[in-house]
Design a protein around this motif. Structure first.
Motif, mmCIF file in Angstrom:
data_model
loop_
_atom_site.group_PDB
_atom_site.id
_atom_site.type_symbol
_atom_site.label_atom_id
_atom_site.label_comp_id
_atom_site.label_asym_id
_atom_site.label_seq_id
_atom_site.Cartn_x
_atom_site.Cartn_y
_atom_site.Cartn_z
ATOM 1 N N GLU A 122 0.886 -1.221 0.062
ATOM 2 C CA GLU A 122 -0.029 -0.027 0.009
ATOM 3 C C GLU A 122 1.090 1.171 0.034
ATOM 4 O O GLU A 122 1.599 1.520 1.208
ATOM 5 C CB GLU A 122 -0.801 -0.058 1.310
ATOM 6 C CG GLU A 122 -1.943 1.242 1.155
ATOM 7 C CD GLU A 122 -2.681 1.114 2.634
ATOM 8 O OE1 GLU A 122 -3.751 1.876 2.540
ATOM 9 O OE2 GLU A 122 -2.568 0.313 3.334
ATOM 10 N N THR A 134 3.107 -0.310 3.927
ATOM 11 C CA THR A 134 3.192 -1.754 4.396
ATOM 12 C C THR A 134 4.670 -1.848 5.028
ATOM 13 O O THR A 134 4.521 -2.827 5.965
ATOM 14 C CB THR A 134 3.481 -2.700 2.949
ATOM 15 O OG1 THR A 134 2.251 -2.469 2.213
ATOM 16 C CG2 THR A 134 3.299 -4.178 3.433
ATOM 17 N N ARG A 157 -2.182 7.090 6.418
ATOM 18 C CA ARG A 157 -3.153 6.052 5.902
ATOM 19 C C ARG A 157 -4.697 6.685 6.387
ATOM 20 O O ARG A 157 -5.560 6.490 5.212
ATOM 21 C CB ARG A 157 -3.346 4.903 6.842
ATOM 22 C CG ARG A 157 -4.207 3.784 6.419
ATOM 23 C CD ARG A 157 -4.231 2.588 7.353
ATOM 24 N NE ARG A 157 -2.993 1.768 6.730
ATOM 25 C CZ ARG A 157 -1.860 1.417 7.263
ATOM 26 N NH1 ARG A 157 -1.708 1.879 8.604
ATOM 27 N NH2 ARG A 157 -0.828 0.578 6.594
ATOM 28 N N ARG A 161 -6.953 7.392 2.702
ATOM 29 C CA ARG A 161 -8.298 6.773 2.572
ATOM 30 C C ARG A 161 -9.424 7.545 2.577
ATOM 31 O O ARG A 161 -10.638 7.276 2.419
ATOM 32 C CB ARG A 161 -8.380 5.660 3.565
ATOM 33 C CG ARG A 161 -7.284 4.328 3.557
ATOM 34 C CD ARG A 161 -7.700 3.403 4.696
ATOM 35 N NE ARG A 161 -6.701 2.197 4.462
ATOM 36 C CZ ARG A 161 -6.338 1.259 5.315
ATOM 37 N NH1 ARG A 161 -7.069 1.191 6.392
ATOM 38 N NH2 ARG A 161 -5.443 0.288 5.018
#
Length: 235
Positions: A122, A134, A157, A161
């Protein structure tokens, strides 16, 4: 990694280790073959010219033995086209000629493993760097990977997202509390400032009176093109 250039192998192994890989090294075909016989590996980086036997001989053995499905990336100073052709015909998955940029080697390895469904990373691109969520690493061109703290990874993150969405300070602080490795930070604002500086990015913008928003960067975005913005008027 099977290569008789000890200094080069050590440097590349250190870089790949920082990128999240577990690297085992061998300096000859014999020791490399012994390692492969004893341990399960995900990929082999193989030199062609080594004492005690050539890398192509080991590649032939690999492709006819129990480890025939293990991907092989040839890394060699032999740049003759015939070497490349023979290596690929024998089943090598990729071919690089020395000297090699460590970041390119890491990218080729990741590409092979991803194509084979053995690795899913990711990543979040910024203007001048890429974050590998990751492995919790910050990747910059021409620089070794830099480890990111747990709190920094959580914040990146969340932003990745929720692109183009205002994230309230309270929500960010709840998701990434200051009792992580960032415990010395006194406020979410300080932590965001430090994160933007580390990433060298303008993509995390301040929405006055509300919080922060991640605006995914576009190619050739001029530095400073994004900055603090006013929150939209409420209906």
């Amino acid at each position: 990694m099977i290569d008789d250039e000890v200094d080069l192998t050590a440097a590349l192994a250190e870089y790949l280790g920082d990128a999240g890989y577990d690297v085992v090294t061998a300096t000859s075909v014999a020791t490399g073959g012994a390692v492969l016989a004893e341990a399960a590996v995900d990929l082999v980086v193989l030199d062609l010219s080594m004492p005690g036997g050539g890398g192509l001989d080991l590649l032939r053995t690999l492709r006819t033995g129990a480890a025939k499905s293990v991907p092989v990336l040839i890394l060699t100073a032999l740049a003759e086209p015939i070497e490349r052709v023979v290596g690929l015909e024998l089943g090598a998955d990729d071919f690089l000629v020395k000297p090699v940029e460590p970041r390119e080697l890491a990218a080729r390895i990741s590409g092979i493993l991803c194509r084979l469904g053995m690795e899913t990373r990711e990543t979040v691109p910024f203007e001048r760097a890429t974050v590998d969520l990751t492995t919790s690493r910050l990747l910059r061109h021409g620089a070794p990977p830099e480890r990111l703290g747990p709190g920094e990874v959580v914040l990146i993150r969340i932003f990745a997202r929720n692109p183009n969405r205002v994230m309230a300070r309270e929500d960010l602080l709840e998701a990434a509390p200051a009792n992580s490795l960032d415990a010395n930070d006194r406020s979410i604002d300080t932590r965001i400032t430090r994160l933007r500086r580390k990433l060298d990015t303008d993509a995390i913008v301040t929405v006055r009176g509300h919080g922060y928003m991640f605006v995914p960067p576009v190619p050739d975005l001029p530095a400073g093109a994004t900055g603090d913005i006013d929150a939209p008027e409420e209906a």
